[in-house]
Design an enzyme around this catalytic site. Structure first.
Site, PDB file in Angstrom:
ATOM      1  N   ARG A 256       0.854  -1.187   0.000  1.00  0.00           N
ATOM      2  CA  ARG A 256       0.000   0.000   0.000  1.00  0.00           C
ATOM      3  C   ARG A 256       0.886   1.232   0.000  1.00  0.00           C
ATOM      4  O   ARG A 256       1.861   1.311   0.768  1.00  0.00           O
ATOM      5  CB  ARG A 256      -0.914   0.026   1.239  1.00  0.00           C
ATOM      6  CG  ARG A 256      -2.116  -0.898   1.165  1.00  0.00           C
ATOM      7  CD  ARG A 256      -3.111  -0.531   0.047  1.00  0.00           C
ATOM      8  NE  ARG A 256      -4.188  -1.488  -0.096  1.00  0.00           N
ATOM      9  CZ  ARG A 256      -4.218  -2.490  -0.985  1.00  0.00           C
ATOM     10  NH1 ARG A 256      -3.224  -2.659  -1.827  1.00  0.00           N
ATOM     11  NH2 ARG A 256      -5.260  -3.300  -1.051  1.00  0.00           N
ATOM     12  N   GLN A 285      -5.347   7.257  -4.834  1.00  0.00           N
ATOM     13  CA  GLN A 285      -5.616   6.584  -6.103  1.00  0.00           C
ATOM     14  C   GLN A 285      -6.948   7.043  -6.676  1.00  0.00           C
ATOM     15  O   GLN A 285      -7.937   7.004  -5.942  1.00  0.00           O
ATOM     16  CB  GLN A 285      -5.611   5.059  -5.885  1.00  0.00           C
ATOM     17  CG  GLN A 285      -4.244   4.552  -5.526  1.00  0.00           C
ATOM     18  CD  GLN A 285      -4.117   3.030  -5.554  1.00  0.00           C
ATOM     19  OE1 GLN A 285      -3.072   2.520  -5.226  1.00  0.00           O
ATOM     20  NE2 GLN A 285      -5.143   2.303  -5.918  1.00  0.00           N
ATOM     21  N   HIS A 309      -2.011   1.060 -10.222  1.00  0.00           N
ATOM     22  CA  HIS A 309      -2.300  -0.107  -9.369  1.00  0.00           C
ATOM     23  C   HIS A 309      -2.926  -1.232 -10.209  1.00  0.00           C
ATOM     24  O   HIS A 309      -4.116  -1.207 -10.494  1.00  0.00           O
ATOM     25  CB  HIS A 309      -3.267   0.331  -8.264  1.00  0.00           C
ATOM     26  CG  HIS A 309      -3.489  -0.687  -7.201  1.00  0.00           C
ATOM     27  ND1 HIS A 309      -4.177  -0.427  -6.046  1.00  0.00           N
ATOM     28  CD2 HIS A 309      -3.118  -1.993  -7.090  1.00  0.00           C
ATOM     29  CE1 HIS A 309      -4.221  -1.501  -5.286  1.00  0.00           C
ATOM     30  NE2 HIS A 309      -3.596  -2.472  -5.918  1.00  0.00           N
TER      31      HIS A 309
HETATM   32  P1  NAI Z   1      -1.266 -11.683   4.596  1.00  0.00           P
HETATM   33  O1  NAI Z   1      -2.284 -11.315   5.608  1.00  0.00           O
HETATM   34  O2  NAI Z   1      -1.209 -13.101   4.118  1.00  0.00           O
HETATM   35  O3  NAI Z   1       0.193 -11.309   5.121  1.00  0.00           O
HETATM   36  C1  NAI Z   1       0.513 -10.067   5.662  1.00  0.00           C
HETATM   37  C2  NAI Z   1       1.690 -10.251   6.602  1.00  0.00           C
HETATM   38  O4  NAI Z   1       2.138  -8.965   7.008  1.00  0.00           O
HETATM   39  C3  NAI Z   1       1.328 -11.040   7.870  1.00  0.00           C
HETATM   40  O5  NAI Z   1       2.243 -12.098   8.042  1.00  0.00           O
HETATM   41  C4  NAI Z   1       1.451  -9.994   8.973  1.00  0.00           C
HETATM   42  O6  NAI Z   1       1.881 -10.524  10.210  1.00  0.00           O
HETATM   43  C5  NAI Z   1       2.492  -9.059   8.382  1.00  0.00           C
HETATM   44  N1  NAI Z   1       2.497  -7.738   9.013  1.00  0.00           N
HETATM   45  C6  NAI Z   1       1.450  -6.969   9.386  1.00  0.00           C
HETATM   46  N2  NAI Z   1       1.884  -5.862   9.974  1.00  0.00           N
HETATM   47  C7  NAI Z   1       3.230  -5.900   9.979  1.00  0.00           C
HETATM   48  C8  NAI Z   1       4.238  -5.034  10.449  1.00  0.00           C
HETATM   49  N3  NAI Z   1       3.937  -3.898  11.086  1.00  0.00           N
HETATM   50  N4  NAI Z   1       5.512  -5.397  10.277  1.00  0.00           N
HETATM   51  C9  NAI Z   1       5.816  -6.568   9.683  1.00  0.00           C
HETATM   52  N5  NAI Z   1       4.915  -7.442   9.218  1.00  0.00           N
HETATM   53  C10 NAI Z   1       3.628  -7.102   9.357  1.00  0.00           C
HETATM   54  O7  NAI Z   1      -1.507 -10.695   3.383  1.00  0.00           O
HETATM   55  P2  NAI Z   1      -1.045 -10.856   1.853  1.00  0.00           P
HETATM   56  O8  NAI Z   1      -2.050 -11.644   1.102  1.00  0.00           O
HETATM   57  O9  NAI Z   1       0.366 -11.300   1.828  1.00  0.00           O
HETATM   58  O10 NAI Z   1      -1.177  -9.347   1.357  1.00  0.00           O
HETATM   59  C11 NAI Z   1      -0.424  -8.315   1.949  1.00  0.00           C
HETATM   60  C12 NAI Z   1      -0.891  -6.968   1.450  1.00  0.00           C
HETATM   61  O11 NAI Z   1      -0.547  -6.812   0.078  1.00  0.00           O
HETATM   62  C13 NAI Z   1      -2.405  -6.770   1.466  1.00  0.00           C
HETATM   63  O12 NAI Z   1      -2.898  -6.432   2.727  1.00  0.00           O
HETATM   64  C14 NAI Z   1      -2.573  -5.652   0.476  1.00  0.00           C
HETATM   65  O13 NAI Z   1      -2.450  -4.409   1.109  1.00  0.00           O
HETATM   66  C15 NAI Z   1      -1.407  -5.850  -0.498  1.00  0.00           C
HETATM   67  N6  NAI Z   1      -1.878  -6.325  -1.816  1.00  0.00           N
HETATM   68  C16 NAI Z   1      -1.625  -5.555  -2.919  1.00  0.00           C
HETATM   69  C17 NAI Z   1      -2.127  -5.916  -4.157  1.00  0.00           C
HETATM   70  C18 NAI Z   1      -1.826  -5.117  -5.391  1.00  0.00           C
HETATM   71  O14 NAI Z   1      -2.523  -5.266  -6.393  1.00  0.00           O
HETATM   72  N7  NAI Z   1      -0.814  -4.285  -5.404  1.00  0.00           N
HETATM   73  C19 NAI Z   1      -2.976  -7.104  -4.325  1.00  0.00           C
HETATM   74  C20 NAI Z   1      -3.075  -7.916  -3.124  1.00  0.00           C
HETATM   75  C21 NAI Z   1      -2.576  -7.501  -1.919  1.00  0.00           C
END
Ligand code: NAI
Length: 358
Positions: A256, A285, A309
């Site tokens: 993000r 965005q 994006h």
């Molecule tokens: P997920 O929930 O599987 O993994 C997120 C990880 O980040 C978790 O292991 C969590 O513990 C960790 N985390 C949270 N806060 C943290 C912090 N302060 N420091 C370190 N680690 C932290 O989520 P996933 O599926 O891997 O997606 C992650 C993010 O990617 C989504 O929330 C979304 O914002 C973004 N995303 C972007 C897309 C795009 O089109 N550019 C599409 C899909 C997701």
């Protein structure tokens, strides 16, 4: 029930390509299903300001569908007006455009199609790392503009092999990035996450956890950000933290935009403190035409790998998140349990541990 979807306009492309399901024109492929069940389905891209369709319809909407690509920002104030709202579904992954704390308070559930586009993003991360490290963009610009000066490109081009690469966030996407990095023979793979990976998973990719954020960034040649946006990550990568990065490191953020301070990152690229920054997510965005990330370049003319994006909205991903959205709706209408991995906020509490330590 009244179902409201906030999607982006696909215009000509959406008419020519029906697989562009995440557009206003193609409506996530849900109209026939919803209407056959007797529901009302409103689809719009108009989302900003009090006269927008979003703000007009939210007052009596039961179910809201949004996507991170054209986010309908559901603030606390707007939620207070949404008297009938019971469920918010994110067609995709990342629900930070919904005030999740307010959703907890108001007992509004927030669900997303977890996993639907995580491979799409992990592939984009790999592409972004490679295009920065190998200085691809200025090389391509030479090719299309009729120029040919190899030294100008090669002076800032490196191999990924032998570099230290770290992911901030090692969930679904972060872990898939680590898996994809294994064959590149990096010097080391690191991760920073308050949840440690299971030992087996850590071993399978040979990654080492670093528990202190400053120590983590100071060891990485490349940092990739794969954590959700929440109170604990907003503005996390700012001037102060950037001082702890290796001089000339590369930063990739497809998570993000607001996790990074836009001005601080642009200044770091311009000064060469960062050799480059790439990503597809922006703090606003669509990004305004004068957003500093559009035009920033490093002192050698490269280092900008920004795109709109789109990493999580490939045609393959759209099919998966459209199907996943339908499944969530079907479960809700038929009173069936949701896939626990899809529930960010359940009734009155966070179900996902990914949106900060609580
Ligand atoms: P997920 O929930 O599987 O993994 C997120 C990880 O980040 C978790 O292991 C969590 O513990 C960790 N985390 C949270 N806060 C943290 C912090 N302060 N420091 C370190 N680690 C932290 O989520 P996933 O599926 O891997 O997606 C992650 C993010 O990617 C989504 O929330 C979304 O914002 C973004 N995303 C972007 C897309 C795009 O089109 N550019 C599409 C899909 C997701």
């Amino acid at each position: 029930m009244k179902v409201l979807a906030i999607l982006y306009n696909g215009f000509k492309a959406a008419k020519a390509e029906p697989r562009l399901l995440g557009t206003v024109e193609n409506e996530l492929g849900l109209r026939a299903y919803l209407e056959s069940q007797g529901h009302e389905y409103i689809v719009t891209s108009s989302k900003e300001g009090p006269d927008s369709d979003f703000q007009k319809h939210i007052a009596d909407t039961d179910i809201l569908i949004t996507t991170p690509f054209h986010p309908g920002y559901l603030t606390k104030e707007l939620m207070a007006k949404a008297k009938n709202l019971k469920v918010c579904v994110t067609a995709g992954v990342g629900s930070d455009h919904v005030d999740l704390n307010a959703a907890v308070d108001r007992k509004i559930q927030v669900l997303e199609v977890s996993g639907s586009n995580v491979v799409s993003v992990a592939e984009q991360v790999m592409m972004s790392i490679l295009l920065l490290v190998r200085n691809f963009v200025p090389a391509h610009e030479q090719a299309v503009s009729g120029n040919w000066q190899v030294s100008d490109i090669a002076r800032n081009a490196f191999d990924l092999e032998g570099k230290v690469v770290g992911t901030l966030g090692a969930g679904r996407i972060g872990y898939r990035v680590l898996q994809r990095l294994v064959p590149f023979n990096t010097k080391e793979l690191l991760y920073f996450d308050y949840k440690g990976l299971p030992e087996e998973a850590e071993k399978a990719v040979g990654a080492r956890r670093v528990e202190d954020l400053k120590e983590f960034v100071s060891q990485c040649d490349v940092v990739t950000v794969n954590a959700p946006l929440h109170e604990g990550t907003k503005g996390l990568i700012n001037k102060d933290l950037l001082q702890h990065f290796k001089p000339g490191a590369w930063l990739v953020n497809t998570a993000r935009g607001a996790i990074c301070n836009a001005d601080d990152v642009a200044a770091a690229v311009k000064s060469g403190q960062l050799r480059g920054y790439a990503g597809d997510v922006w703090n606003v965005q669509p990004a305004p035409a004068d957003h500093p990330w559009r035009s920033m370049r490093n002192p050698l003319g490269g280092g900008n790998g920004m795109t709109p994006h789109y990493s999580g909205t490939t045609l393959d991903a759209q099919q998966r998140y459209a199907e996943g959205t339908k499944q969530i709706l079907q479960n809700y209408f038929e009173n069936k349990p949701q896939d626990p991995g899809n529930v960010i906020v359940g009734v009155g509490k966070y179900e996902s541990a990914s949106y900060g330590q609580r």
